[in-house]
Design an enzyme around this catalytic site. Structure first.
Site, mmCIF file in Angstrom:
data_model
loop_
_atom_site.group_PDB
_atom_site.id
_atom_site.type_symbol
_atom_site.label_atom_id
_atom_site.label_comp_id
_atom_site.label_asym_id
_atom_site.label_seq_id
_atom_site.Cartn_x
_atom_site.Cartn_y
_atom_site.Cartn_z
ATOM 1 N N LYS A 15 5.996 47.071 -59.125
ATOM 2 C CA LYS A 15 4.542 46.996 -58.904
ATOM 3 C C LYS A 15 4.085 48.028 -57.855
ATOM 4 O O LYS A 15 4.899 48.693 -57.234
ATOM 5 C CB LYS A 15 4.147 45.585 -58.475
ATOM 6 C CG LYS A 15 4.357 44.554 -59.591
ATOM 7 C CD LYS A 15 3.498 44.852 -60.805
ATOM 8 C CE LYS A 15 3.545 43.764 -61.875
ATOM 9 N NZ LYS A 15 4.854 43.577 -62.511
HETATM 10 C C1 LIG Z 1 0.154 40.444 -65.584
HETATM 11 C C2 LIG Z 1 1.352 39.897 -64.881
HETATM 12 N N1 LIG Z 1 1.289 38.687 -64.314
HETATM 13 C C3 LIG Z 1 2.325 38.161 -63.645
HETATM 14 C C4 LIG Z 1 3.521 38.833 -63.543
HETATM 15 C C5 LIG Z 1 4.666 38.181 -62.839
HETATM 16 O O1 LIG Z 1 4.941 38.783 -61.627
HETATM 17 P P1 LIG Z 1 6.230 38.358 -60.776
HETATM 18 O O2 LIG Z 1 7.396 39.094 -61.369
HETATM 19 O O3 LIG Z 1 5.925 38.788 -59.370
HETATM 20 O O4 LIG Z 1 6.377 36.882 -60.893
HETATM 21 C C6 LIG Z 1 3.636 40.104 -64.112
HETATM 22 C C7 LIG Z 1 4.915 40.823 -63.975
HETATM 23 O O5 LIG Z 1 5.162 41.870 -64.469
HETATM 24 C C8 LIG Z 1 2.542 40.654 -64.804
HETATM 25 O O6 LIG Z 1 2.600 41.854 -65.384
#
Ligand SMILES: Cc1ncc(COP(=O)(O)O)c(C=O)c1O
Length: 384
Positions: free
Chosen positions: A189
């Site tokens: 990210k």
């Molecule tokens: C749109 C979206 N929401 C949530 C997530 C989940 O993030 P995390 O890996 O920090 O739980 C992602 C991960 O790529 C995502 O692209």
């Protein structure tokens, strides 16, 4: 005469940019004697709260944890519906199923790949408890209109701002308009801490989430540390364990503060791609709407196989095999994945078309100008 072939280094789709400041901050935490949620996590929470103008913020283990806590704190459960895009990662929908509620998927706008207030409104039923928008690739949804809709319908507004840690639209910062917003600090990210997430928003809801994210215990380990018996606590609700460690927060807080610098570089790369690739047939480049400060987590293109004479998968394979350039695709629509496949959904023609045509090119601050040139030349070569 012997010929030596030049070795071309693979260019990954994504790579974090970690510098001396991150190293210093992590080392400081390692030497401090306090590794779990404590002063560094608090610093990160304050930085996020202040930037968003939010009432509160809570640093957690992932964006998925933040979304799960958001639903739990809001009391969403069996019998409830949550409106959300299908062209997204499975995290929100999985969390909705985990609390016993039902995700209601809606189609996206063909230009931004975001859900629109009109599509969400059409999906509202008496069971709807929340609308969970997702800012695709870092371009925000129309949050003024979503706020109005949520208020008018009396439902909660959640922002899955995993892609939009540093983005704005119409003067609103991503994550500042929903009742709750969840951010990701996952390794790929825009601010990368390996794993990590943030929940920000209304004070009453973040307060509940904070309790739920530390076993329901009424004080944090840091608050008890050195002040009273560390076992002197009460469990107020049956919570979970979702707090971010200070080791993660040490990295995250530096990355978070570097977001203006990172985003400017991402925007410069996006602009270079947009100038150089505009004329390729069948290639639709991202459209940035007026009033949008794009976060550029993704440089997302669409490939029309008839006009381009090659499809998305052929393009990705050619970039990888001929040029050692990795790409990615966002996303496999959630309604086509295991737990969701047998549910009844409204038609999603744009989501399904985009799922087959969308490609994410490398676009991150660790790229050099030569890397950017290399991607441009490679895409032109694949089209030639
Ligand atoms: C749109 C979206 N929401 C949530 C997530 C989940 O993030 P995390 O890996 O920090 O739980 C992602 C991960 O790529 C995502 O692209």
């Amino acid at each position: 005469m012997t010929h030596t072939l030049a070795v071309v280094e693979p260019l990954p789709w994504n790579r974090p940019l970690i510098g001396a400041e991150e190293e210093r901050e992590v080392l400081d935490t390692l030497r401090s004697g306090w590794l779990t949620h404590g002063p560094k996590a608090t610093r990160l929470e304050h930085a996020v709260r202040d930037r968003l103008g939010a009432e509160d913020a809570f640093a957690v283990t992932s964006c998925t944890a933040a979304l799960h806590l958001a639903l739990l704190a809001a009391g969403i459960g069996p019998g409830d519906e949550v409106i959300t895009p299908s062209l997204t990662f499975c995290a929100l929908a999985n969390a909705v199923l985990q609390v016993g509620a039902r995700p209601v998927f809606v189609d996206v706008d063909p230009v931004t790949l975001n859900i629109t207030p009109e599509a969400a409104e059409a999906a509202i039923t008496p069971l709807t408890q929340a609308i969970a928008v997702m800012h695709y690739g870092g371009q925000m949804c129309d949050m003024r209109a979503f706020r109005k809709l949520a208020d008018h319908q009396g439902v909660l507004l959640i922002e899955d701002a995993a892609h939009a840690l540093h983005a704005s639209r119409d003067g609103l910062t991503a994550g500042s308009t929903g009742d709750l917003a969840a951010f990701s600090l996952y390794a790929n990210k825009v601010a990368a801490a390996g794993e990590g997430g943030l929940l920000a928003g209304r004070g009453d809801l973040v307060h509940k989430a904070r309790l739920l994210g530390r076993h329901g215990i009424d004080s944090s380990a840091w608050q008890r540390h050195g002040k009273r018996n560390t076992a002197d606590y009460e469990v107020t609700v049956p919570g979970l364990k979702y707090v971010m460690s200070d080791l993660t927060a040490a990295l995250a807080v530096v990355q978070y503060n570097r977001l203006p610098e990172f985003t400017a570089r991402r925007a410069a790369i996006a602009s270079a791609y947009t100038s150089a690739l505009a004329d390729l047939p069948g290639l639709t480049l991202p459209t940035v709407l007026p009033g949008v400060e794009h976060g550029w987590f993704l440089y997302a293109v669409l490939i029309d196989p008839e006009a381009a004479l090659l499809d998305r998968d052929v393009t990705a394979a050619a970039l990888l095999e001929r040029h050692q350039i990795a790409t990615s695709s966002h996303f496999k629509p959630v309604h086509t994945l295991g737990p969701y496949r047998d549910m009844v959904h409204r038609p999603m023609p744009v989501t399904e078309l985009a799922a087959g045509r969308q490609l994410s090119l490398p676009c991150y601050p660790a790229m050099t100008d030569q890397d950017v040139e290399r991607v441009i030349n490679a895409v032109n070569d694949v089209w030639s």
